[in-house]
Design a protein around this motif. Structure first.
Motif, mmCIF file in Angstrom:
data_model
loop_
_atom_site.group_PDB
_atom_site.id
_atom_site.type_symbol
_atom_site.label_atom_id
_atom_site.label_comp_id
_atom_site.label_asym_id
_atom_site.label_seq_id
_atom_site.Cartn_x
_atom_site.Cartn_y
_atom_site.Cartn_z
ATOM 1 N N ALA A 468 0.832 -1.142 0.009
ATOM 2 C CA ALA A 468 -0.002 0.197 -0.134
ATOM 3 C C ALA A 468 0.839 1.242 0.097
ATOM 4 C CB ALA A 468 -0.919 -0.081 1.118
ATOM 5 N N ALA A 469 1.879 1.241 0.794
ATOM 6 C CA ALA A 469 2.883 2.555 1.186
ATOM 7 C C ALA A 469 3.494 2.817 -0.267
ATOM 8 C CB ALA A 469 3.764 2.205 2.117
ATOM 9 N N GLN A 470 4.015 1.800 -1.056
ATOM 10 C CA GLN A 470 4.832 2.046 -2.218
ATOM 11 C C GLN A 470 3.730 2.372 -3.425
ATOM 12 O OE1 GLN A 470 7.312 -1.709 -2.664
ATOM 13 N NE2 GLN A 470 8.894 -0.373 -1.960
ATOM 14 N N GLY A 471 2.650 2.163 -3.489
ATOM 15 C CA GLY A 471 1.719 2.465 -4.631
ATOM 16 C C GLY A 471 1.875 1.515 -5.928
ATOM 17 N N VAL A 472 2.167 0.137 -5.498
ATOM 18 C CA VAL A 472 2.399 -0.647 -6.500
ATOM 19 C C VAL A 472 0.961 -0.879 -7.368
ATOM 20 C CG1 VAL A 472 3.997 -1.817 -5.118
ATOM 21 C CG2 VAL A 472 1.646 -2.698 -5.167
ATOM 22 N N HIS A 473 0.006 -0.807 -6.996
ATOM 23 C CA HIS A 473 -1.406 -1.287 -7.527
ATOM 24 C C HIS A 473 -1.875 -0.323 -8.730
ATOM 25 C CE1 HIS A 473 -2.761 1.631 -4.740
ATOM 26 N NE2 HIS A 473 -4.194 1.130 -4.766
ATOM 27 N N GLY A 474 -2.827 -1.022 -9.604
ATOM 28 C CA GLY A 474 -3.246 -0.275 -10.599
ATOM 29 C C GLY A 474 -3.964 1.330 -10.430
ATOM 30 N N ALA A 475 -4.572 1.468 -9.356
ATOM 31 C CA ALA A 475 -5.016 2.790 -8.810
ATOM 32 C C ALA A 475 -3.793 3.886 -8.989
ATOM 33 C CB ALA A 475 -5.809 2.867 -7.587
ATOM 34 N N ALA A 476 -2.729 3.517 -8.139
ATOM 35 C CA ALA A 476 -1.784 4.344 -8.252
ATOM 36 C C ALA A 476 -0.984 4.819 -9.370
ATOM 37 C CB ALA A 476 -0.740 3.684 -7.098
ATOM 38 N N LEU A 477 -0.884 3.518 -10.032
ATOM 39 C CA LEU A 477 -0.108 3.415 -11.600
ATOM 40 C C LEU A 477 -1.055 4.509 -12.610
ATOM 41 C CD1 LEU A 477 0.855 -0.126 -11.942
ATOM 42 C CD2 LEU A 477 2.175 1.769 -11.093
ATOM 43 N N TRP A 478 -2.396 4.420 -12.485
ATOM 44 C CA TRP A 478 -3.131 5.195 -13.107
ATOM 45 C C TRP A 478 -3.063 6.691 -12.829
ATOM 46 C CZ3 TRP A 478 -7.065 4.685 -17.297
ATOM 47 C CH2 TRP A 478 -8.061 5.607 -17.051
ATOM 48 N N ALA A 479 -3.149 6.730 -11.383
ATOM 49 C CA ALA A 479 -3.242 8.163 -10.979
ATOM 50 C C ALA A 479 -1.744 8.777 -11.513
ATOM 51 C CB ALA A 479 -3.508 8.216 -9.526
ATOM 52 N N ALA A 480 -0.654 8.107 -11.478
ATOM 53 C CA ALA A 480 0.641 8.781 -11.873
ATOM 54 C C ALA A 480 0.699 8.851 -13.335
ATOM 55 C CB ALA A 480 1.697 7.640 -11.469
ATOM 56 N N GLY A 481 -0.122 8.388 -14.405
ATOM 57 C CA GLY A 481 -0.245 8.435 -15.454
ATOM 58 C C GLY A 481 0.664 7.498 -16.369
ATOM 59 N N LEU A 482 1.125 6.481 -15.695
ATOM 60 C CA LEU A 482 1.785 5.356 -16.347
ATOM 61 C C LEU A 482 0.886 4.404 -16.982
ATOM 62 C CD1 LEU A 482 4.567 3.636 -16.475
ATOM 63 C CD2 LEU A 482 3.706 2.107 -14.569
ATOM 64 N N VAL A 483 -0.152 4.094 -16.625
ATOM 65 C CA VAL A 483 -1.283 3.185 -17.117
ATOM 66 C C VAL A 483 -2.447 4.123 -17.863
ATOM 67 C CG1 VAL A 483 -3.039 1.817 -16.755
ATOM 68 C CG2 VAL A 483 -0.744 1.440 -15.627
ATOM 69 N N GLU A 484 -2.645 3.920 -19.260
ATOM 70 C CA GLU A 484 -3.375 4.694 -19.693
ATOM 71 C C GLU A 484 -4.870 4.157 -20.099
ATOM 72 O OE1 GLU A 484 0.474 6.360 -20.935
ATOM 73 O OE2 GLU A 484 -0.248 4.519 -21.073
ATOM 74 N N HIS A 485 -4.765 2.691 -19.975
ATOM 75 C CA HIS A 485 -6.184 1.827 -20.347
ATOM 76 C C HIS A 485 -6.156 0.937 -19.283
ATOM 77 C CE1 HIS A 485 -8.137 0.283 -24.088
ATOM 78 N NE2 HIS A 485 -9.015 -0.068 -23.123
ATOM 79 N N VAL A 486 -7.334 0.501 -18.809
ATOM 80 C CA VAL A 486 -7.458 -0.789 -17.968
ATOM 81 C C VAL A 486 -8.513 -1.477 -18.372
ATOM 82 C CG1 VAL A 486 -8.218 -1.219 -15.505
ATOM 83 C CG2 VAL A 486 -6.980 0.849 -15.757
ATOM 84 N N VAL A 487 -8.034 -2.846 -18.245
ATOM 85 C CA VAL A 487 -9.177 -4.006 -18.608
ATOM 86 C C VAL A 487 -9.721 -4.719 -17.487
ATOM 87 C CG1 VAL A 487 -9.116 -6.359 -19.831
ATOM 88 C CG2 VAL A 487 -8.065 -4.342 -20.822
ATOM 89 N N ASP A 488 -10.986 -4.681 -17.251
ATOM 90 C CA ASP A 488 -11.405 -5.102 -16.291
ATOM 91 C C ASP A 488 -11.382 -6.744 -15.933
ATOM 92 O OD1 ASP A 488 -13.016 -4.706 -18.440
ATOM 93 O OD2 ASP A 488 -14.860 -5.443 -17.378
ATOM 94 N N GLU A 489 -11.470 -7.009 -14.599
ATOM 95 C CA GLU A 489 -11.456 -8.461 -14.190
ATOM 96 C C GLU A 489 -12.949 -8.662 -13.638
ATOM 97 O OE1 GLU A 489 -7.897 -10.080 -12.676
ATOM 98 O OE2 GLU A 489 -6.852 -8.259 -13.022
#
Length: 537
Positions: A468-489
């Motif tokens: 949680a502290a390191q921001g490893v998950h999709g929400a943090a990566l999306w917020a940082a602009g690294l991920v532009e497209h998410v595919v749902d599970e």
């Protein structure tokens, strides 16, 4: 890829080239001793097998009859006359064009019955002329060598002809045109060391003798036989030197599939998929980490099986290395062709963590994408790179650095996919891209959370808090602009592998299609800016 799952009846089965059918080198220890030129197809017979009926057109200019040429040594002149009579050909190569499943292709095939397929100056002239014509006319090339090498009767000038043949192949490849090689029994010497080893994709005849120095010459020079089973097609496959071992009858299908990917037809824009509206999962980072580790979670093989229209695996670096940690393939997602490279998910029964050879194989894929003007798709799903003496001594850290270097400056559109686990340098090495797609429960971190916990807290017990502290998950990566497209599970890809892979494949097709229309120089600038924005300045 024998472990590739079978697609559903609703979707056409992808035509993966199975490596399970390749026999091991041990089963061919004496293959070269039992094979002779008479056991294999002549140039005309191979052409008849490969090209569409009545489609072959010769490009060959006649070679003057040597019988009355007093400038040629009498013994060599007699050899040439006999070779013509024996082979029905005027030289050791046949060139021309034909259609393979309707596609125009330039063809260069050795005739082994003519002085063991050896290359003299006249044969070299014919090869160079054919390559240059294919380049001018924008045709892919199929080369089918079967040769003892350069022609000894013509000495050094014949030997030097390998340089100009190589120069012609280089120009053809630099024009972005596919160069495909089918190595036939036997191919040795200067031919193997030049135009026989420069294919974008290289496959070989079963049991073929392939090598630099012919075993008979080795024994004559050194007084002992060459070790058995080394210069056999199946052993070259095992060592990552060729991509497959393919019987002649299979060759038209393989070539058709390869050309269908490498020479894609123009396609209409891909409509936006529903996944553009998906947002990252709201669960805790540690929950996503646990979900991503489910051994039933779909991996790259399943993504290709369920999502790609076709996927043709390549094998190894082409330089004597292969590593089970990486999969390299040519693939087509919907209307979009690409080069694919990605992690083979680690299995409990396998030790296939990504080592330095994996990244050298990955960099082969990067070069192919650039040279063939195809986009690159990288797929990240790793619990971490190999941690071993062999990995350190093989230069793993340096290979990660070189992979990053090549990806950030790649002169081809690129899409990366965070499919599941994304731990450490092994994940980072395949990440930089113009667009990044992430599964909802994919993650990215400098180390597995347990490793980060061990460093900070001297215990693995704080892995959930560290994730949680390191921001490893999709929400943090999306917020940082690294991920532009998410595919749902829905809610976990392991529970719906086929449907998930189909959604992911539509997202991949869309992103590839969108990038293909952007000028390359703009992509390169935007790619660097994307990662620069992640900094604090």
């Amino acid at each position: 890829m024998a472990s590739t799952p079978t697609p559903s009846p609703q979707q056409p089965a992808p035509h993966h080239l199975s490596v399970s059918e390749h026999r091991s080198a041990a089963e061919h220890l004496s293959a070269a001793e039992h094979l002779s030129a008479a056991d294999h197809l002549s140039a005309a017979e191979l052409i008849d097998v490969v090209v569409d009926p009545e489609s072959f057109v010769s490009w060959d200019e006649p070679v003057p009859d040597p019988a009355g040429d007093s400038t040629i040594d009498a013994g060599y002149r007699a050899d040439l006359v006999k070779a013509r009579a024996r082979s029905g050909r005027d030289e050791a190569v046949v060139t021309g064009e034909g259609r393979i499943r309707g596609r125009r292709v330039g063809v260069i095939v050795s005739e082994f019955a003519f002085l063991a397929g050896s290359i003299g100056q006249a044969a070299a002239d014919r090869i160079v002329a054919a390559i240059e014509r294919a380049t001018r006319e924008g045709l892919p090339l199929l080369a089918g060598p079967a040769s003892g090498g350069t022609r000894m009767q013509e000495g050094t000038l014949a030997f030097l002809s390998m340089v100009r043949i190589t120069a012609a192949v280089r120009a053809h490849r630099q024009a972005g045109l596919p160069y495909l090689v089918y190595l036939r029994h036997p191919t040795t010497g200067g031919v193997m060391a030049s135009w026989g080893s420069l294919g974008h994709m290289t496959v070989a005849e079963p049991g073929a003798l392939l090598g630099f120095l012919g075993p008979r010459v080795f024994e004559a020079l050194y007084g002992r036989p060459f070790p058995k089973g080394v210069q056999v097609a199946e052993n070259l496959f095992d060592k990552g030197l060729i991509d497959a071992v393919v019987a002649p009858a299979q060759l038209p299908e393989i070539l058709d599939r390869a050309l269908g990917i490498l020479v894609p037809a123009s396609a209409a824009p891909v409509p936006p998929p529903a996944t553009l509206a998906v947002r990252p999962a709201t669960v805790a980072a540690w929950d996503s980490v646990l979900i991503s580790r489910n051994p039933r979670r779909p991996d790259l093989r399943q993504l290709l099986a369920f999502g790609a229209i076709d996927a043709l695996p390549l094998n190894g670096t082409g330089q004597g290395e292969k590593d089970p940690g990486l999969l390299l393939a040519l693939a087509r997602f919907g209307s979009q062709s690409c080069v694919v490279l990605g992690h083979n998910r680690r299995r409990p029964s396998q030790d296939n963590a990504m080592g330095p050879a994996s990244l050298r194989e990955a960099r082969r894929g990067m070069r192919l994408a650039e040279e063939l003007h195809l986009p690159l798709l990288t797929v990240i799903d790793t619990s971490g790179a190999a941690l071993s003496q062999e990995a350190e001594e093989g230069g793993l850290a340096g290979e990660i650095a070189r992979s990053l270097h090549d990806l950030i400056g790649l002169r081809a559109p690129s899409v990366s996919v965070l499919l599941g686990q994304g731990a450490g340098g092994g994940a980072l090495a395949l990440l930089p891209a113009d667009r990044t797609i992430a599964a909802q429960h994919a993650w990215l971190s400098p180390l597995p959370p347990e490793g980060a916990s061990a460093i900070v807290h001297r215990s693995v017990d704080f892995a959930p808090q560290m994730s949680a502290a390191q921001g490893v998950h999709g929400a943090a990566l999306w917020a940082a602009g690294l991920v532009e497209h998410v595919v749902d599970e829905r809610p976990d890809a392991a529970l719906e592998p086929r449907a998930f892979c189909e959604r992911m494949s539509r997202a991949i097709e869309f992103e590839l299609s969108r990038l293909r229309v952007v000028p390359l120089d703009e992509l390169l600038v935007a790619r660097v800016q994307k990662y620069r924005r992640l900094g604090r300045t």
